[in-house]
Design a protein around this motif. Structure first.
Motif, PDB file in Angstrom:
ATOM      1  N   GLY A 337       0.806  -1.216   0.000  1.00  0.00           N
ATOM      2  CA  GLY A 337       0.000   0.000   0.000  1.00  0.00           C
ATOM      3  C   GLY A 337       0.840   1.267   0.000  1.00  0.00           C
ATOM      4  N   GLU A 338       0.232   2.334  -0.463  1.00  0.00           N
ATOM      5  CA  GLU A 338       0.891   3.643  -0.555  1.00  0.00           C
ATOM      6  C   GLU A 338       1.331   4.155   0.814  1.00  0.00           C
ATOM      7  N   ALA A 339       0.498   3.977   1.848  1.00  0.00           N
ATOM      8  CA  ALA A 339       0.810   4.542   3.164  1.00  0.00           C
ATOM      9  C   ALA A 339       2.063   3.918   3.756  1.00  0.00           C
ATOM     10  N   TRP A 340       2.195   2.595   3.638  1.00  0.00           N
ATOM     11  CA  TRP A 340       3.363   1.951   4.223  1.00  0.00           C
ATOM     12  C   TRP A 340       4.629   2.247   3.420  1.00  0.00           C
ATOM     13  N   ARG A 341       4.499   2.315   2.121  1.00  0.00           N
ATOM     14  CA  ARG A 341       5.687   2.668   1.328  1.00  0.00           C
ATOM     15  C   ARG A 341       6.156   4.070   1.670  1.00  0.00           C
ATOM     16  N   GLN A 342       5.214   4.987   1.875  1.00  0.00           N
ATOM     17  CA  GLN A 342       5.589   6.338   2.277  1.00  0.00           C
ATOM     18  C   GLN A 342       6.233   6.311   3.659  1.00  0.00           C
ATOM     19  N   ALA A 343       5.708   5.487   4.571  1.00  0.00           N
ATOM     20  CA  ALA A 343       6.278   5.395   5.918  1.00  0.00           C
ATOM     21  C   ALA A 343       7.700   4.855   5.869  1.00  0.00           C
ATOM     22  N   ILE A 344       7.954   3.858   5.046  1.00  0.00           N
ATOM     23  CA  ILE A 344       9.304   3.314   4.909  1.00  0.00           C
ATOM     24  C   ILE A 344      10.245   4.369   4.345  1.00  0.00           C
TER      25      ILE A 344
END
Length: 451
Positions: A337-344
């Motif tokens: 998902g977009e949110a976790w990739r951004q968090a990483i």
């Protein structure tokens, strides 16, 4: 005149090539992941902290002098590779005034067809030249119209995404990387992003601490020498299986890896009470395709090796492969998902040096993970002069205490799996075939039933 000779006429051509430094590359601060790997090397100088890849080509091999000239000519697109780390706590990548291509590009000549394995083994295990962060080995002599180019790099110098960019610059046709990256950041979402990054860090740090008391049994006595074995399936096969179940080709690869390791454990007699893979995740921002150093994050993923493939009566359980796939998909769903990739991405960008080093040591420890599993899209096609790339193999980092490093490269129409393991690993040469069979089981089990 060959294309290779033509491409190097305008560049340097002497065996010892020094690059023109009249337009120096800019200096760049080292990243916390770079410093973590440099620290790991200082702590464990007995360990090989390098990774890389092999390109297999059809056609007559170039001479060593021509290959050195070609590499020197292409390095203008890759300023990182002509840089070095300078300084202490505030170290920086800066141009290496003493850089010479002949210290980086080498040759291994096989003693006929029977000498191929020995020649490739030399390229996989040869030390870098003093002060070098990377090296290229031309491997040939086993056949008149086939050769290989082995590229290896210190992990403080590059990560897998940067290495794939190097492949495209040297051998590819200029295709985009096809790597998944988050969209450009928006200030309005900063509080939510901070919360997601902190939550991500807490989750995986807690997972590493939970495994603290685990002391893995030694499966074998390592020899210190790496061995490469390969397998391949059509890339569309992985994509089709993944799409049918709502997952990705990488999910299918990991499920097949779990199945292969399960069968390998039974055949080799090496018990696998748990297998946790460390997954390198690209954390570059959209504008960082040619960045200096590393922008990767390590995530642990438990592989469902314990899922039985046979029923109590000894018959095959066709649903076992799909259960493995569903297990993997449930674990990776958030990561896609977009949110976790951004968090990483945010975590890698802002995490301080010491926590980064501590976390990386934990994630690579055999108490936490015991397989390195990476995948990378390379290119649609590749060539060197008039010779064509026919196959590829990734060379993942092989950490002491890990069973193996597993790499999946997408090149042309093929998904190519490579297993890098110590030569002493029992029956390690069977792993690619077992992975191919596991993919076949997934394909058969996921096929629609026609009544």
């Amino acid at each position: 005149m060959s294309d290779l000779e033509q491409s190097t006429r305008s560049g340097p051509s002497a065996p010892s090539v020094r690059l023109d430094q009249s337009v120096p590359s800019p200096r760049h601060p080292t990243h916390s992941v770079d410093r973590a790997f440099l620290s790991l090397e200082r702590r464990r100088p007995d360990v090989r902290w390098d990774a890389g890849g092999v390109a297999y080509l059809s056609g007559p091999p170039p001479t060593l002098a021509d290959l050195r000239a070609y590499v020197g000519f292409r390095l203008g697109e890759l300023p990182l590779l002509t840089s070095r780390v300078e300084g202490g706590r505030r170290s920086r990548w800066q141009p290496d005034a003493d850089f010479a291509v002949d210290r980086q590009v080498h040759e291994v000549v096989a003693d006929g067809p029977a000498g191929w394995d020995s020649a490739l083994h030399t390229a996989l295990n040869a030390p870098f030249a003093p002060g070098a962060y990377w090296g290229v080995w031309l491997v040939h002599g086993h056949e008149p119209d086939a050769y290989a180019v082995c590229y290896r790099f210190h992990h403080a110098c590059q990560d897998g995404s940067a290495a794939a960019m190097t492949f495209r610059a040297m051998l590819g046709e200029g295709e985009p990387s096809a790597r998944p990256v988050p969209g450009r950041s928006r200030r309005a979402g900063v509080p939510r992003r901070v919360g997601a990054a902190v939550g991500l860090a807490t989750r995986f740090v807690a997972g590493s601490l939970a495994a603290r008391g685990h002391r893995p049994d030694a499966a074998f006595t390592p020899s210190g020498e790496r061995r490469l074995s390969r397998g391949r399936v059509p890339a569309d096969t992985l994509r089709r299986i993944g799409t049918a179940r709502g997952g990705s080709a990488h999910d299918v690869h990991l499920a097949a890896l779990a199945g292969a390791l399960s069968v390998w454990s039974a055949r080799s007699g090496v018990p696998l009470p748990r297998v946790t893979a460390v997954l390198p995740v690209d954390a570059r921002r959209p504008d960082e395709d040619q960045t200096w150093g590393n922008r990767c994050f390590a995530l642990p993923l438990e592989l469902p090796v314990g899922t039985a493939s046979e029923r109590p009566d000894g018959s095959r359980d066709g649903d076992a492969s799909l259960r493995r796939l569903d297990h993997v998909m449930a674990a990776t769903r958030k990561l896609r998902g977009e949110a976790w990739r951004q968090a990483i991405q945010d975590l890698v960008r802002f995490m301080p040096g010491r926590p980064t080093e501590w976390y990386l040591r934990r994630m690579l420890s055999p108490r936490v993970t015991n397989v390195m599993a990476t995948s990378m899209p390379l290119a649609d096609k590749g060539s060197l002069g008039e010779t064509q790339v026919t196959g590829t193999a990734l060379l993942p980092l092989l950490v002491p205490g890990h069973l193996c490093g597993v790499g999946l490269s997408f090149f042309g129409d093929w998904a190519e799996v490579s297993f890098v393991a110590d030569r002493a690993l029992p029956l390690g040469e069977l792993l690619p075939e077992l992975w191919e069979r596991a993919v076949g089981e997934l394909e058969e089990s996921s096929a629609p039933v026609i009544e």
